[in-house]
Design an enzyme around this catalytic site. Structure first.
Site, PDB file in Angstrom:
ATOM      1  N   TYR A 141      47.120  22.762-113.562  1.00 16.96           N
ATOM      2  CA  TYR A 141      48.049  21.906-112.814  1.00 16.96           C
ATOM      3  C   TYR A 141      48.403  22.495-111.453  1.00 16.96           C
ATOM      4  CZ  TYR A 141      49.122  18.749-116.719  1.00 16.96           C
ATOM      5  OH  TYR A 141      49.062  17.809-117.704  1.00 16.96           O
ATOM      6  N   LYS A 191      40.766  28.961-125.286  1.00 18.72           N
ATOM      7  CA  LYS A 191      39.331  28.674-125.314  1.00 18.72           C
ATOM      8  C   LYS A 191      38.632  29.949-124.870  1.00 18.72           C
ATOM      9  CE  LYS A 191      35.736  25.921-125.707  1.00 18.72           C
ATOM     10  NZ  LYS A 191      35.237  25.481-127.027  1.00 18.72           N
ATOM     11  N   ASP A 223      39.556  23.434-129.304  1.00 20.68           N
ATOM     12  CA  ASP A 223      38.825  22.330-129.946  1.00 20.68           C
ATOM     13  C   ASP A 223      39.102  22.314-131.450  1.00 20.68           C
ATOM     14  OD1 ASP A 223      37.450  24.746-130.037  1.00 20.68           O
ATOM     15  OD2 ASP A 223      35.465  23.900-129.645  1.00 20.68           O
ATOM     16  N   ASP A 247      49.298  19.664-122.899  1.00 20.37           N
ATOM     17  CA  ASP A 247      49.449  18.246-122.523  1.00 20.37           C
ATOM     18  C   ASP A 247      48.624  17.375-123.462  1.00 20.37           C
ATOM     19  OD1 ASP A 247      50.138  15.985-120.910  1.00 20.37           O
ATOM     20  OD2 ASP A 247      48.125  16.100-120.039  1.00 20.37           O
ATOM     21  N   ASP A 251      49.961  14.854-127.015  1.00 18.14           N
ATOM     22  CA  ASP A 251      49.739  13.402-127.151  1.00 18.14           C
ATOM     23  C   ASP A 251      49.050  13.124-128.487  1.00 18.14           C
ATOM     24  OD1 ASP A 251      50.817  12.778-124.657  1.00 18.14           O
ATOM     25  OD2 ASP A 251      49.159  11.431-124.123  1.00 18.14           O
TER      26      ASP A 251
END
Ligand code: IPM
Ligand code: MG
Length: 364
Positions: A141, A191, A223, A247, A251
């Site tokens: 970001y 990751k 993942d 983020d 969701d």
């Protein structure tokens, strides 16, 4: 007690849900004898239209001197042209950065009565209750370089997933502190099999773990985590992760609770402590849902639960926070549902009626 709050309704359904959050807040204030003094300001597209910027210096200053900030949502198609110099989301990002709100707490709780409103089998999600600690002021970001340019071969663009060890350490610490008060199990999501920033993240997490010998640290690849969230969410308790991963995963996780309209969040500049007031920005995790704006349709529960988090962390009013949470649960138990969590045999209500019902219980 008296509190000064800045309210930023924002765009789309932001104003719809913010109005209901204020109802619940004032109902609790009346019942418990607190004064909540509200200053309204613009953010996002609303601010771009009226003030030419996504958040003005005056609004930032106003937020900074408040006890807490309540935000609805930002964004919408009107301001979405990729060539625009300024975007509604910039206002939110600037606010998070300016106020140093690096720790975003996103609790995921499945209300027993909503199990049937989800896409999951009851045995998979009954009793699910975990919390994501999302890093909020670093990573993709904010990392530099971040730009788009023209080359002889065509257009190129870059974003950078950049982290310093200090940024990683402070957010991982928040994770450990929360895990210590919960099941003493912290999952750090990264990751590290591919990304250098994740390899540093993992190394720092292991170093910080030395200060928390009573907490078990587990590393999970992002993942695998996205799979685990829907495969066996009961396995999860406290998770800490970088900005973009958080983020996306939250969701996804909101679907366990039935809808994005159910998940609150608190953005803080440190670790919350019981009985200590800490400045924070409170917002639902959902977006501005422009097509549903002004239709008295969307679910206000996410922002109402955000108000509960505000009462808990920024006002140190635990009883009052619980009054709001119990009110939400009671109204759901009575069978009231907005469209997003509607199921057979339940009573469908709009945003305002849901807000009135919850405020009635919270202040009753
Ligand atoms: C969120 C939102 C924001 C984010 C957007 C509106 C910038 O999706 O709070 O999750 O990406 O952080
Ligand atoms: Mg998001």
């Amino acid at each position: 007690m008296n509190f000064n709050l800045t309210v930023l309704p924002g765009d789309g359904v932001g104003p719809d849900v913010t109005a209901e959050a204020i109802k619940a807040l004032q109902a609790v204030g009346k019942k418990f004898g607190h004064g909540f003094y509200l200053e309204n300001r613009l953010i996002g597209g609303a601010a771009i239209d009226a003030e030419g910027v996504a958040v003005s210096g005056d609004t930032l200053a106003q937020c900074k001197k408040s006890d807490a900030v309540l935000l609805g949502a930002v964004g919408g198609p009107k301001w979405d042209d990729p060539l625009n110099k300024v975007r509604p989301e910039d206002g939110l990002l600037e606010m998070r950065k300016y106020l140093g709100l690096f720790a975003n707490l996103r609790p995921v709780k499945v209300f027993p009565v909503l199990v049937d409103s989800t896409n999951f089998k009851p045995e998979v999600i009954e009793g699910v209750e975990f919390i994501f600690v999302r890093e909020l002021t670093g990573g993709l970001y904010f990392g530099k370089p971040k730009r788009r340019w023209q080359t002889a071969k065509g257009r190129r663009a870059v974003d950078s997933m950049a982290y310093s060890e200090q940024e990683i350490e402070r957010i991982v610490r928040v994770g450990f502190e929360l895990a210590q008060r919960r099941q003493k199990k912290l999952i750090s999501v990264d990751k590290a099999n591919v990304l250098e920033s994740s390899r540093l993240w993992r190394q720092v997490a292991v170093e910080v773990a030395e200060s928390y010998p009573d907490v078990t640290l587990e590393h999970m690849l992002v993942d695998a985590c996205s799979m685990r969230i829907i495969q066996n969410p009961k396995y999860l308790d406290t998770l800490v992760t970088e900005n973009t991963f958080g983020d996306i995963l939250t969701d996804e996780a909101s679907m366990l609770a039935g809808s994005m309209g159910m998940l609150p969040s608190a953005s803080l500049a440190g670790v919350p402590e019981a009985g200590v007031r800490i400045f924070g920005l409170y917002e639902p995790i959902h977006g501005s849902a422009p097509r549903r704006a002004g239709l008295d349709m969307v679910n206000p529960i996410a922002i109402i639960l955000s108000v509960a988090m505000m009462l808990r962390y920024s006002c140190a009013l635990e009883k009052e926070a619980q009054a709001v949470e119990s009110a939400v649960e009671a109204v759901l138990n009575e069978g009231y549902r907005t469209y997003d969590i509607m199921s057979e045999g339940k009573t469908k209500v709009g945003t305002k009626e849901m807000g009135d019902l919850i405020a009635g219980k919270a202040g009753g």
